[in-house]
Write an enzyme that holds these catalytic residues in place. Structure first.
Site, PDB file in Angstrom:
ATOM      1  N   HIS A 118     -10.090 -80.335 -46.832  1.00 45.78           N
ATOM      2  CA  HIS A 118     -11.227 -79.659 -46.190  1.00 45.78           C
ATOM      3  C   HIS A 118     -10.963 -78.193 -45.876  1.00 45.78           C
ATOM      4  CE1 HIS A 118     -12.709 -83.932 -44.870  1.00 45.78           C
ATOM      5  NE2 HIS A 118     -12.955 -83.674 -46.138  1.00 45.78           N
ATOM      6  N   GLU A 214      -7.449 -96.426 -32.176  1.00 41.57           N
ATOM      7  CA  GLU A 214      -8.639 -97.314 -32.175  1.00 41.57           C
ATOM      8  C   GLU A 214      -8.802 -97.898 -33.572  1.00 41.57           C
ATOM      9  OE1 GLU A 214     -10.797 -97.439 -29.539  1.00 41.57           O
ATOM     10  OE2 GLU A 214      -9.740 -95.913 -28.353  1.00 41.57           O
TER      11      GLU A 214
HETATM   12  C1  BJW Z   1      -5.645 -90.987 -32.931  1.00 46.84           C
HETATM   13  C2  BJW Z   1      -5.119 -90.290 -31.870  1.00 46.84           C
HETATM   14  C3  BJW Z   1      -3.723 -90.306 -31.760  1.00 46.84           C
HETATM   15  C4  BJW Z   1      -7.229 -90.036 -31.742  1.00 46.84           C
HETATM   16  N1  BJW Z   1      -3.007 -90.942 -32.674  1.00 46.84           N
HETATM   17  N2  BJW Z   1      -4.914 -91.620 -33.817  1.00 46.84           N
HETATM   18  C5  BJW Z   1     -20.166 -91.479 -49.879  1.00 46.84           C
HETATM   19  C6  BJW Z   1     -20.816 -92.264 -48.945  1.00 46.84           C
HETATM   20  C7  BJW Z   1     -21.538 -91.677 -47.907  1.00 46.84           C
HETATM   21  C8  BJW Z   1     -21.617 -90.297 -47.784  1.00 46.84           C
HETATM   22  C9  BJW Z   1     -20.963 -89.512 -48.700  1.00 46.84           C
HETATM   23  C10 BJW Z   1     -20.263 -90.100 -49.740  1.00 46.84           C
HETATM   24  N3  BJW Z   1     -19.706 -89.104 -50.473  1.00 46.84           N
HETATM   25  C11 BJW Z   1     -20.030 -87.917 -49.920  1.00 46.84           C
HETATM   26  C12 BJW Z   1     -20.810 -88.125 -48.844  1.00 46.84           C
HETATM   27  C13 BJW Z   1     -21.398 -87.072 -47.972  1.00 46.84           C
HETATM   28  C14 BJW Z   1     -20.434 -86.532 -46.943  1.00 46.84           C
HETATM   29  C15 BJW Z   1     -19.987 -87.663 -46.039  1.00 46.84           C
HETATM   30  O1  BJW Z   1     -18.902 -88.174 -46.098  1.00 46.84           O
HETATM   31  N4  BJW Z   1     -20.827 -88.061 -45.107  1.00 46.84           N
HETATM   32  C16 BJW Z   1     -20.500 -89.164 -44.172  1.00 46.84           C
HETATM   33  C17 BJW Z   1     -20.293 -88.606 -42.766  1.00 46.84           C
HETATM   34  C18 BJW Z   1     -21.609 -90.173 -44.206  1.00 46.84           C
HETATM   35  N5  BJW Z   1     -19.288 -85.864 -47.560  1.00 46.84           N
HETATM   36  C19 BJW Z   1     -19.341 -84.606 -48.001  1.00 46.84           C
HETATM   37  O2  BJW Z   1     -20.367 -83.950 -47.928  1.00 46.84           O
HETATM   38  C20 BJW Z   1     -18.083 -84.003 -48.606  1.00 46.84           C
HETATM   39  N6  BJW Z   1     -18.371 -83.367 -49.838  1.00 46.84           N
HETATM   40  C21 BJW Z   1     -18.675 -84.036 -50.941  1.00 46.84           C
HETATM   41  O3  BJW Z   1     -18.724 -85.246 -50.978  1.00 46.84           O
HETATM   42  O4  BJW Z   1     -18.899 -83.221 -52.040  1.00 46.84           O
HETATM   43  C22 BJW Z   1     -19.485 -83.806 -53.207  1.00 46.84           C
HETATM   44  C23 BJW Z   1     -20.967 -83.729 -53.028  1.00 46.84           C
HETATM   45  C24 BJW Z   1     -21.553 -82.496 -52.970  1.00 46.84           C
HETATM   46  C25 BJW Z   1     -22.936 -82.418 -52.833  1.00 46.84           C
HETATM   47  C26 BJW Z   1     -23.679 -83.589 -52.708  1.00 46.84           C
HETATM   48  C27 BJW Z   1     -23.063 -84.830 -52.727  1.00 46.84           C
HETATM   49  C28 BJW Z   1     -21.683 -84.883 -52.901  1.00 46.84           C
HETATM   50  C29 BJW Z   1     -17.509 -82.922 -47.728  1.00 46.84           C
HETATM   51  C30 BJW Z   1     -17.039 -83.414 -46.414  1.00 46.84           C
HETATM   52  C31 BJW Z   1     -16.564 -82.251 -45.538  1.00 46.84           C
HETATM   53  C32 BJW Z   1     -16.168 -82.670 -44.140  1.00 46.84           C
HETATM   54  N7  BJW Z   1     -15.956 -81.520 -43.342  1.00 46.84           N
HETATM   55  C33 BJW Z   1     -15.471 -81.641 -41.987  1.00 46.84           C
HETATM   56  C34 BJW Z   1     -15.421 -80.221 -41.366  1.00 46.84           C
HETATM   57  C35 BJW Z   1     -14.251 -79.431 -41.971  1.00 46.84           C
HETATM   58  C36 BJW Z   1     -14.132 -78.084 -41.413  1.00 46.84           C
HETATM   59  C37 BJW Z   1     -13.837 -78.096 -39.933  1.00 46.84           C
HETATM   60  O5  BJW Z   1     -12.833 -78.682 -39.478  1.00 46.84           O
HETATM   61  O6  BJW Z   1     -14.626 -77.513 -39.227  1.00 46.84           O
HETATM   62  O7  BJW Z   1     -14.171 -82.224 -41.973  1.00 46.84           O
HETATM   63  S1  BJW Z   1     -16.412 -82.771 -40.965  1.00 46.84           S
HETATM   64  C38 BJW Z   1     -15.030 -83.401 -40.060  1.00 46.84           C
HETATM   65  O8  BJW Z   1     -14.819 -84.806 -40.352  1.00 46.84           O
HETATM   66  C39 BJW Z   1     -13.804 -82.664 -40.639  1.00 46.84           C
HETATM   67  C40 BJW Z   1     -12.789 -83.774 -40.702  1.00 46.84           C
HETATM   68  O9  BJW Z   1     -11.750 -83.432 -41.605  1.00 46.84           O
HETATM   69  C41 BJW Z   1     -13.611 -84.956 -41.101  1.00 46.84           C
HETATM   70  C42 BJW Z   1     -12.967 -86.282 -40.820  1.00 46.84           C
HETATM   71  O10 BJW Z   1     -12.776 -86.470 -39.464  1.00 46.84           O
HETATM   72  P1  BJW Z   1     -11.473 -87.230 -38.952  1.00 46.84           P
HETATM   73  O11 BJW Z   1     -10.264 -86.442 -39.244  1.00 46.84           O
HETATM   74  O12 BJW Z   1     -11.483 -88.622 -39.412  1.00 46.84           O
HETATM   75  O13 BJW Z   1     -11.675 -87.127 -37.351  1.00 46.84           O
HETATM   76  P2  BJW Z   1     -12.464 -88.118 -36.359  1.00 46.84           P
HETATM   77  O14 BJW Z   1     -12.689 -87.375 -35.104  1.00 46.84           O
HETATM   78  O15 BJW Z   1     -13.637 -88.698 -37.007  1.00 46.84           O
HETATM   79  O16 BJW Z   1     -11.441 -89.308 -36.090  1.00 46.84           O
HETATM   80  C43 BJW Z   1     -10.231 -89.133 -35.356  1.00 46.84           C
HETATM   81  C44 BJW Z   1      -9.480 -90.445 -35.377  1.00 46.84           C
HETATM   82  O17 BJW Z   1      -8.226 -90.259 -34.742  1.00 46.84           O
HETATM   83  C45 BJW Z   1     -10.190 -91.576 -34.603  1.00 46.84           C
HETATM   84  O18 BJW Z   1     -10.168 -92.753 -35.419  1.00 46.84           O
HETATM   85  C46 BJW Z   1      -9.328 -91.777 -33.362  1.00 46.84           C
HETATM   86  O19 BJW Z   1      -9.296 -93.131 -32.938  1.00 46.84           O
HETATM   87  C47 BJW Z   1      -7.981 -91.345 -33.866  1.00 46.84           C
HETATM   88  N8  BJW Z   1      -7.050 -90.842 -32.851  1.00 46.84           N
HETATM   89  N9  BJW Z   1      -6.182 -89.762 -31.126  1.00 46.84           N
HETATM   90  C48 BJW Z   1      -3.653 -91.611 -33.701  1.00 46.84           C
HETATM   91  N10 BJW Z   1      -3.117 -89.671 -30.733  1.00 46.84           N
END
Ligand code: BJW
Ligand code: ZN
Length: 238
Positions: A118, A214
């Site tokens: 990302h 979690e």
């Molecule tokens: C602990 C802890 C501790 C806490 N120890 N654990 C297929 C199906 C459905 C949808 C889609 C699909 N394919 C694509 C999509 C669309 C979309 C998507 O996924 N949407 C879903 C939300 C439904 N994806 C995209 O758009 C992606 N692009 C793409 O697919 O391109 C092709 C395309 C283009 C055009 C049209 C169609 C397709 C791009 C995704 C970009 C995500 N960007 C972000 C922002 C990045 C920049 C920034 O940081 O500002 O990335 S969003 C945000 O979420 C960020 C993260 O990297 C990402 C994931 O979050 P993460 O890391 O999982 O964090 P949390 O907060 O969700 O979870 C934290 C976890 O830690 C929790 O489980 C806690 O329990 C745990 N935890 N403390 C261990 N101490």
């Protein structure tokens, strides 16, 4: 056998390891995660700010969010989880670190090659001429920032609806498919295509180990789930 002991044995015997990290790996460094109780900024969800549409509508608002995050991240240090991953990289011959995080803490800890799915919050990109450059200032002196060409600058990260950096998913899939063990740490596993690496690795035959405080969207398919903070669990696996 106890889960921790099982995971330790799989890792001890592995010559290939792929790791996918998410925001949870940096939580113990004081960086808020995206989802969950502390995951909101001024009542905005990431889905409302991390999009090209939000940036087009109000670049200043989106930059205020990034400026706030840059200030938090700048003060943060890698934690024992980041450092344990460096030790695993030294120990295991074929090691690939795949991260969804943009904070740069894996770099700071000393990890070598990192597939940053990302992007990187410390890079800027010009929306007019396409130039990209590093910028570690936090706070930024003026919002929104601009390029030398006068064009509006944006963070060098991947927003919803945008493609991941060219070729990077292929490299990540190759690593997931050839790994004996796949470690998934601190991600809710709801954002694609990153989350798809977990079933991908599993179907290719890897033992999948999850570390999370979690249950996540992939907990049901992992071979071994370790519940607790990554900074406490990971060092115990070495
Ligand atoms: C602990 C802890 C501790 C806490 N120890 N654990 C297929 C199906 C459905 C949808 C889609 C699909 N394919 C694509 C999509 C669309 C979309 C998507 O996924 N949407 C879903 C939300 C439904 N994806 C995209 O758009 C992606 N692009 C793409 O697919 O391109 C092709 C395309 C283009 C055009 C049209 C169609 C397709 C791009 C995704 C970009 C995500 N960007 C972000 C922002 C990045 C920049 C920034 O940081 O500002 O990335 S969003 C945000 O979420 C960020 C993260 O990297 C990402 C994931 O979050 P993460 O890391 O999982 O964090 P949390 O907060 O969700 O979870 C934290 C976890 O830690 C929790 O489980 C806690 O329990 C745990 N935890 N403390 C261990 N101490
Ligand atoms: Zn420019």
């Amino acid at each position: 056998m106890e889960n921790l002991e099982q995971a330790r044995q799989w890792l001890a015997g592995a010559t290939s390891l792929a790791v996918l990290t998410g925001a949870g790996v940096s939580a113990e460094s004081g960086i808020p995660t995206f989802r969950g109780a502390d995951g909101l900024w001024k009542d905005f969800k990431p889905e409302e700010l991390a999009t090209p549409e939000a940036f087009a509508r109000d670049p200043r608002l989106v930059w205020e969010w990034y400026n706030w995050r840059r200030e938090l991240i700048r003060k943060a240090q890698p934690n024992p989880a980041h450092r344990a991953l460096v030790k695993l990289e030294i120990k295991i011959a074929h090691f690939t670190l795949i991260t969804q995080n943009v904070d740069g803490l894996h770099d700071l800890a000393g990890s070598g090659k990192i597939l940053k799915l990302h992007g990187d919050i410390w890079r800027m990109r010009c929306t007019a001429c396409g130039a990209n450059w590093p910028d570690r200032r936090a706070p930024l002196p003026k919002l929104p920032p601009h390029c030398a060409c006068g064009g509006l600058a944006r963070p060098g990260v991947v927003w919803f609806g945008e493609s991941l950096p060219e070729g990077m998913m292929k490299e990540a899939e190759h690593a997931a498919a050839s790994a004996a063990v796949f470690l998934v740490i601190g991600t809710s596993a709801v954002v694609y295509p990153a989350a798809g690496l977990v079933p991908f690795a599993k179907h290719a035959g890897a033992k999948v180990i999850e570390i999370n405080t979690e249950p996540s969207a992939v907990s049901g398919i992992v071979d071994c789930a370790l519940h607790g903070p990554a900074g406490e669990i990971l060092p115990q696996l070495l």
